[in-house]
Design an enzyme around this catalytic site. Structure first.
Site, PDB file in Angstrom:
ATOM      1  N   HIS A 118       0.806  -1.211   0.000  1.00 32.01           N
ATOM      2  CA  HIS A 118       0.000   0.000   0.000  1.00 32.01           C
ATOM      3  C   HIS A 118       0.843   1.267   0.000  1.00 32.01           C
ATOM      4  CE1 HIS A 118       0.890   0.698   4.304  1.00 32.01           C
ATOM      5  NE2 HIS A 118       0.857  -0.621   4.385  1.00 32.01           N
ATOM      6  N   ASP A 119       0.356   2.274  -0.725  1.00 30.46           N
ATOM      7  CA  ASP A 119       0.928   3.618  -0.735  1.00 30.46           C
ATOM      8  C   ASP A 119       2.321   3.698  -1.340  1.00 30.46           C
ATOM      9  OD1 ASP A 119      -1.253   5.065   0.827  1.00 30.46           O
ATOM     10  OD2 ASP A 119      -0.695   3.513   2.262  1.00 30.46           O
ATOM     11  N   GLY A 136       5.180  -1.047   2.568  1.00 34.92           N
ATOM     12  CA  GLY A 136       4.339   0.124   2.397  1.00 34.92           C
ATOM     13  C   GLY A 136       5.103   1.433   2.344  1.00 34.92           C
TER      14      GLY A 136
END
Length: 260
Positions: A118-119, A136
């Site tokens: 994520h991200d 992440g």
């Protein structure tokens, strides 16, 4: 072309000439651009935006919920650029409230079993070899190559045109134009082969080498080295990219070595 054995949610927006092979599942709130091929047994979940002329191979899972205990169901996305190839069993998770999105740039090749958490923000023209893993919030610049089984710690950054050797554990930031290897990860020279392939002149490569000799192959600390580079090296975009990267590093840059 939607195969009858594939499931496409009515809320998905699929360009007319997208090919979707059997046993693939495409969820709601997905957009897929023209010319893209989706292999069999692919799962594309909510929030995915996939560009044109991409190829996604069997077993890939795109835009699954983040593996982050702080995630609370917020509406986030995964954005895949144009001409991206995603090989077998790759997993790319959508964003959280930190950035609200995970991004893969144009013309990237992500080989089998890679994971992008994520991200993460990944630039254009990157190659991630088999089994490479981004935790992440990682940042990867343009024209970066990760050799097989590279693991990148969360919040780390890798600069443009960097090459990271296979099996590396990336715990610190990797500046642009360099090769990184050893354990712990260290500077082992500049990525001269990659730079030549991308049209960098011999003079420009020598300039970059001289900058990194001051930064990584001297007894100066980073602050001292940057002062010397600014004072003694001609201002160029490459020099300024290196200075900016080092000054903005949140995790600190990887170690250098002393020349004999």
């Amino acid at each position: 072309m939607n195969q009858p054995l594939a499931y496409v949610h009515p809320g998905a927006k699929i360009a007319r000439n997208v090919v979707i092979e059997p046993f693939t599942t495409i969820h709601n709130n997905v957009k897929i651009g023209s010319g893209t091929w989706i292999g069999s047994n692919v799962t594309i979940m909510e929030g995915a935006v996939i560009g044109e002329n991409c190829k996604i191979f069997p077993g890939a899972v795109i835009s699954a919920m983040p593996q982050d205990l702080k995630y609370d169901g917020e509406e986030t996305s995964t954005i895949i650029g144009n001409n991206v190839t995603i090989r077998e069993c790759v997993t790319i998770n959508r964003g959280t409230t930190d950035r609200m999105k995970t991004v893969i740039g144009d013309n990237c090749l992500i080989m089998a079993y890679c994971h992008v958490a994520h991200d993460c923000i990944v630039g254009d023209n990157c190659i991630f070899s088999n089994g490479s893993t981004l935790a992440g919030h990682a940042n990867v610049g343009n024209n970066v190559i990760l050799a097989g089984m590279t693991a990148i710690h969360q919040f780390c950054s890798i600069g443009d045109h960097a090459f990271v050797t296979g099996g590396s554990l990336v715990r610190k930031d990797v500046p642009p134009y360099v090769k990184a290897a050893r354990e712990p990860l260290s500077y082992v020279g500049i990525n001269s082969v990659g730079l030549r392939r991308r049209g960098f002149s011999t003079e420009k490569i020598r300039e970059i080498q001289n900058i990194y000799r001051i930064l990584f192959q001297s007894t100066y600390n980073n602050t001292q080295a940057i002062r010397i580079i600014e004072a003694e090296m001609e201002a160029t975009s490459e020099r300024d990219d290196i200075i900016k990267f080092v000054q903005n590093s949140q995790r600190g840059i990887m170690k250098g070595y002393f020349s004999n």
